[in-house]
Design a protein around this motif. Structure first.
Motif, short mmCIF file in Angstrom:
data_model
loop_
_atom_site.label_atom_id
_atom_site.label_comp_id
_atom_site.label_asym_id
_atom_site.label_seq_id
_atom_site.Cartn_x
_atom_site.Cartn_y
_atom_site.Cartn_z
N ALA A 188 44.90 60.67 50.59
CA ALA A 188 44.08 60.53 51.80
C ALA A 188 42.76 61.29 51.65
CB ALA A 188 44.84 61.01 53.02
N CYS A 189 42.81 62.45 51.01
CA CYS A 189 41.57 63.20 50.75
C CYS A 189 40.60 62.38 49.91
CB CYS A 189 41.88 64.51 50.04
SG CYS A 189 42.66 65.77 51.07
N ARG A 190 41.11 61.77 48.86
CA ARG A 190 40.24 60.96 47.99
C ARG A 190 39.70 59.74 48.74
NH1 ARG A 190 40.79 63.61 43.26
NH2 ARG A 190 42.88 64.41 42.73
N ALA A 191 40.51 59.19 49.65
CA ALA A 191 40.03 58.08 50.47
C ALA A 191 38.84 58.52 51.33
CB ALA A 191 41.16 57.56 51.35
N LEU A 192 38.93 59.72 51.91
CA LEU A 192 37.82 60.24 52.71
C LEU A 192 36.59 60.50 51.84
CD1 LEU A 192 39.70 62.67 55.12
CD2 LEU A 192 38.54 60.53 55.72
N GLY A 193 36.82 60.90 50.59
CA GLY A 193 35.70 61.12 49.69
C GLY A 193 34.93 59.86 49.37
N GLY A 194 35.61 58.72 49.43
CA GLY A 194 34.95 57.45 49.15
C GLY A 194 34.50 56.69 50.38
N TYR A 195 34.66 57.32 51.54
CA TYR A 195 34.38 56.64 52.82
C TYR A 195 32.97 56.98 53.29
CZ TYR A 195 34.39 56.55 57.99
OH TYR A 195 34.08 56.39 59.31
N ASP A 196 32.18 55.96 53.63
CA ASP A 196 30.84 56.19 54.16
C ASP A 196 30.37 54.92 54.87
OD1 ASP A 196 28.25 56.81 54.78
OD2 ASP A 196 27.60 57.25 52.73
N LEU A 197 30.43 54.95 56.20
CA LEU A 197 29.94 53.83 57.00
C LEU A 197 28.63 54.17 57.71
CD1 LEU A 197 33.14 52.32 58.69
CD2 LEU A 197 31.80 51.37 56.82
N SER A 198 28.01 55.27 57.31
CA SER A 198 26.85 55.77 58.06
C SER A 198 25.69 54.78 58.09
CB SER A 198 26.38 57.11 57.47
OG SER A 198 26.12 57.00 56.09
N ASN A 199 25.57 53.93 57.08
CA ASN A 199 24.50 52.93 57.07
C ASN A 199 24.99 51.53 57.41
OD1 ASN A 199 22.44 54.78 56.28
ND2 ASN A 199 23.22 54.70 54.17
N LYS A 200 26.23 51.42 57.91
CA LYS A 200 26.81 50.12 58.21
C LYS A 200 27.31 50.01 59.65
CE LYS A 200 28.41 49.70 53.41
NZ LYS A 200 29.61 49.53 52.53
N LEU A 201 26.97 50.99 60.47
CA LEU A 201 27.52 51.04 61.82
C LEU A 201 27.08 49.86 62.68
CD1 LEU A 201 27.19 54.86 62.57
CD2 LEU A 201 29.29 53.58 62.12
N GLY A 202 25.92 49.30 62.41
CA GLY A 202 25.42 48.19 63.20
C GLY A 202 26.32 46.97 63.17
N ALA A 203 27.19 46.88 62.15
CA ALA A 203 28.11 45.75 62.05
C ALA A 203 29.31 45.90 62.98
CB ALA A 203 28.59 45.59 60.60
N VAL A 204 29.47 47.08 63.59
CA VAL A 204 30.58 47.30 64.53
C VAL A 204 30.12 46.83 65.90
CG1 VAL A 204 32.12 49.00 65.56
CG2 VAL A 204 31.38 49.27 63.18
N THR A 205 30.66 45.70 66.36
CA THR A 205 30.17 45.07 67.59
C THR A 205 31.06 45.32 68.80
OG1 THR A 205 31.25 43.02 66.90
CG2 THR A 205 28.92 43.27 66.34
N ALA A 206 32.32 45.74 68.61
CA ALA A 206 33.17 46.06 69.75
C ALA A 206 32.62 47.29 70.46
CB ALA A 206 34.60 46.33 69.28
N PRO A 207 32.81 47.41 71.78
CA PRO A 207 32.40 48.63 72.47
C PRO A 207 33.08 49.85 71.86
CG PRO A 207 32.99 46.92 74.04
CD PRO A 207 33.41 46.42 72.70
N VAL A 208 32.31 50.92 71.66
CA VAL A 208 32.81 52.14 71.02
C VAL A 208 32.54 53.35 71.90
CG1 VAL A 208 32.51 53.72 69.07
CG2 VAL A 208 32.58 51.25 68.66
N LEU A 209 33.58 54.15 72.09
CA LEU A 209 33.43 55.47 72.71
C LEU A 209 33.71 56.52 71.65
CD1 LEU A 209 33.14 57.36 75.20
CD2 LEU A 209 35.64 57.18 75.45
N ALA A 210 32.71 57.33 71.34
CA ALA A 210 32.87 58.42 70.38
C ALA A 210 33.07 59.72 71.14
CB ALA A 210 31.64 58.52 69.48
N ILE A 211 34.24 60.33 70.96
CA ILE A 211 34.59 61.58 71.64
C ILE A 211 34.53 62.72 70.62
CG2 ILE A 211 36.40 62.85 72.86
CD1 ILE A 211 37.46 60.17 73.86
N ALA A 212 33.87 63.79 70.96
CA ALA A 212 33.79 64.95 70.07
C ALA A 212 34.22 66.20 70.81
CB ALA A 212 32.37 65.12 69.54
N GLY A 213 34.71 67.16 70.05
CA GLY A 213 35.02 68.47 70.59
C GLY A 213 33.85 69.41 70.40
#
Length: 273
Positions: A188-213
């Motif tokens: 799972a750690c290595r999966a996170l190391g290869g994960y990057d959607l920072s330049n692809k977020l515009g393709a997410v069309t469903a409504p999104v609520l981002a909750i942060a602490g």
């Protein structure tokens, strides 16, 4: 890479209600993470949670996987649940995930844009740290085991004072981490190391609520704002009382935000199958 098999946990069954899929944080089991939020959420949703490979109810992984493959495994799990009648075709589907579960939710929104009527990304990011950071952690845990992560996770997961005021849920979550399969955690750690959607977020069309602490050093509030600004239809909310495990740290605040968000989505948008 090997596509993982995920085991769902039915936290509340009611096929007359929309189904909310709940995703895990790295090192936690779904029951300990989401259990405190179940009483409030169950009044509005059927609740199904999934566990990472080697965590909670899921069997260990037999090889490495990507976040995209985790998303595909969630879809395969949902298809099996629909075949079994646990999920009713055509009824609304929603998703909320924490940390790597949130990353999987963003990936689902990117790769399967019509699957979920709404997605909440909880204490998560479009990109986490660097591949080197995650590879180093994977190497350490694969060699020395998940107990090496307990002290640091106790500091990162919870807002100041939470462990002292809430020793039982905090201990349950840290036991989840200690009991997780070391190799699955490393995958799972290595999966996170290869994960990057920072330049692809515009393709997410469903409504999104981002909750942060407000106290989250892993996925700080600015990451939630970046997600909300990057997706087609997003907003961000900060919970002042929590760090990285919002559903367990402040279940009342987290549940209220999720209920308000998902129930505000017009039902005609909530189709799948």
């Amino acid at each position: 890479m090997t596509a993982p098999l995920l085991t769902p946990t039915l936290l509340h069954q009611d096929t007359e209600k929309p189904t909310l899929i709940l995703g895990p944080s790295l090192g936690t089991g779904s029951l300990a993470l989401w259990g405190p939020s179940v009483p409030a959420l169950s009044g509005h949703f059927q609740l199904l949670a999934w566990d990472l490979p080697g965590h909670g109810a899921s069997a260990p992984s037999t090889g490495g996987f990507t976040v995209a493959e985790l998303a595909g495994a969630v879809v395969a799990m949902l298809e099996a649940l629909e075949t079994d009648g646990v999920i009713v075709a055509g009824r609304p589907l929603f998703y909320a995930g924490v940390s790597i579960g949130g990353a999987t939710g963003l990936q689902l929104g990117h790769d399967y844009p019509s699957l979920f009527a709404g997605i909440s990304i909880v204490c998560s990011s479009a990109k986490f740290a660097t591949p080197e950071f995650w590879n180093d952690r994977a190497d350490l845990v694969a060699t020395a085991g998940t107990p090496t992560m307990v002290t640091g996770s106790a500091e990162r997961w919870f807002a100041p004072g939470f462990i002292e005021k809430n020793p039982v849920p905090a201990t349950d979550l840290l036991h989840n981490l200690q009991d997780a399969d070391r190799f699955s955690y490393a995958h799972a750690c290595r999966a996170l190391g290869g994960y990057d959607l920072s330049n692809k977020l515009g393709a997410v069309t469903a409504p999104v609520l981002a909750i942060a602490g407000a106290h989250d050093v892993v996925s700080p509030p600015e990451h939630a704002h970046a997600i909300a600004e990057g997706v087609a239809d997003g907003r961000a909310v900060i919970i002042d009382s929590v760090a990285h495990l919002a559903p367990a740290e402040d279940p009342a605040a987290t549940s209220a935000l999720l209920i308000d968000f998902f129930t505000s989505i017009p039902i005609k948008e909530a189709t799948h199958g």
